[in-house]
Design an enzyme around this catalytic site. Structure first.
Site, PDB file in Angstrom:
ATOM      1  CE1 TYR A   1      -3.705  -2.131   0.375  1.00  0.00           C
ATOM      2  CE2 TYR A   1      -2.406  -2.999   2.514  1.00  0.00           C
ATOM      3  CZ  TYR A   1      -3.414  -3.102   1.088  1.00  0.00           C
ATOM      4  OH  TYR A   1      -4.591  -3.862   1.530  1.00  0.00           O
TER       5      TYR A   1
ATOM      6  CG  HIS B   1      -7.150   4.373   0.661  1.00  0.00           C
ATOM      7  ND1 HIS B   1      -8.584   5.471   0.707  1.00  0.00           N
ATOM      8  CD2 HIS B   1      -8.164   3.627   1.539  1.00  0.00           C
ATOM      9  CE1 HIS B   1      -9.358   4.866   1.006  1.00  0.00           C
ATOM     10  NE2 HIS B   1      -9.585   3.578   1.718  1.00  0.00           N
TER      11      HIS B   1
ATOM     12  CE1 TYR C   1      -3.862  -4.482   5.145  1.00  0.00           C
ATOM     13  CE2 TYR C   1      -4.166  -5.029   8.000  1.00  0.00           C
ATOM     14  CZ  TYR C   1      -3.814  -5.229   6.573  1.00  0.00           C
ATOM     15  OH  TYR C   1      -2.285  -6.284   6.105  1.00  0.00           O
TER      16      TYR C   1
ATOM     17  CG  ASN D   1     -12.833  -0.806   5.410  1.00  0.00           C
ATOM     18  OD1 ASN D   1     -11.889   0.974   4.661  1.00  0.00           O
ATOM     19  ND2 ASN D   1     -13.322  -1.851   5.378  1.00  0.00           N
TER      20      ASN D   1
END
Length: 205
Positions: A17, A22, A73, A75
């Site tokens: 990532y 994001h 993460y 969420n």
């Protein structure tokens, strides 16, 4: 001496990532650490695990600041953020969350003292866990020229920036660091007045 402030950058952990849209929240905190570490009297690192976040202690002006990068993460960011707020007894008006925003063009900054998540799932998780939305947030635009409303956000936010977008983002990361410092030393109103400016035109290419 001013009380502790908490600045949280949102993102996803892991090499896959790194550099994705994001993870702009992580990038702002990394840029801030580099900025502070330029002064050898103010060592800065974000490497201590606390409440499922990588954290570091710094000082901005006379204010002690806890920096946090949740490792839950995106969420589930709220679980980590709530843990840090409770454990370190940080008032919510001394909390700033840095996140990406697909509603803003790449490099545009927007500060707000409270409000909805705007669909950003990390912010929504924090709101859900705190049962309140009265914490400041610094949104960093990630929408490139080719982004179209209605596009699959789950895929888009996990893409990396183009070369031209990365060039536009670089000065915004520096400005975001200034905005964080202003929030810490002068408060959200001063930061909003100084940094909620119309976007500058960035040449295509």
């Amino acid at each position: 001496m001013p009380g502790l402030a908490l600045v949280v950058g949102l993102g996803n952990p892991g090499d896959r990532y790194v550099g994705t849209r994001h993870n702009v929240g992580f990038e702002v905190l990394d840029a801030l650490v580099r900025r502070l570490a330029a002064d050898p009297s103010r060592p800065a690192r974000i490497d201590r695990l606390d409440c499922r976040a990588l954290t570091g202690r710094v000082r901005i002006g006379e204010t002690p600041v806890l920096l946090g990068k949740p490792q839950t993460y995106m969420n589930l960011s709220g679980e980590s953020v709530k843990g840090l707020i409770v454990k370190h007894a940080v008032p919510r008006d001394r909390v700033l969350v840095v996140s990406d925003d697909v509603a803003l063009p790449v490099g545009r900054l927007r500060l707000r003292p409270s409000g909805s998540s705007g669909g950003q799932k990390g912010l929504q998780s924090i709101i859900d866990c705190l049962g309140a939305d009265d914490f400041a947030r610094l949104r960093v635009g990630i929408a490139g020229d080719h982004f179209r409303p209605g596009e699959d956000l789950a895929d888009y936010v996990l893409e990396r920036f183009s070369k031209a977008e990365r060039a536009a983002l670089a000065p915004a990361l520096s400005t975001a660091c200034e905005a964080v410092e202003t929030f810490v030393t002068e408060g959200i109103d001063a930061a909003m007045n100084r940094f909620n400016r119309p976007p500058e035109t960035v040449p295509a290419g």
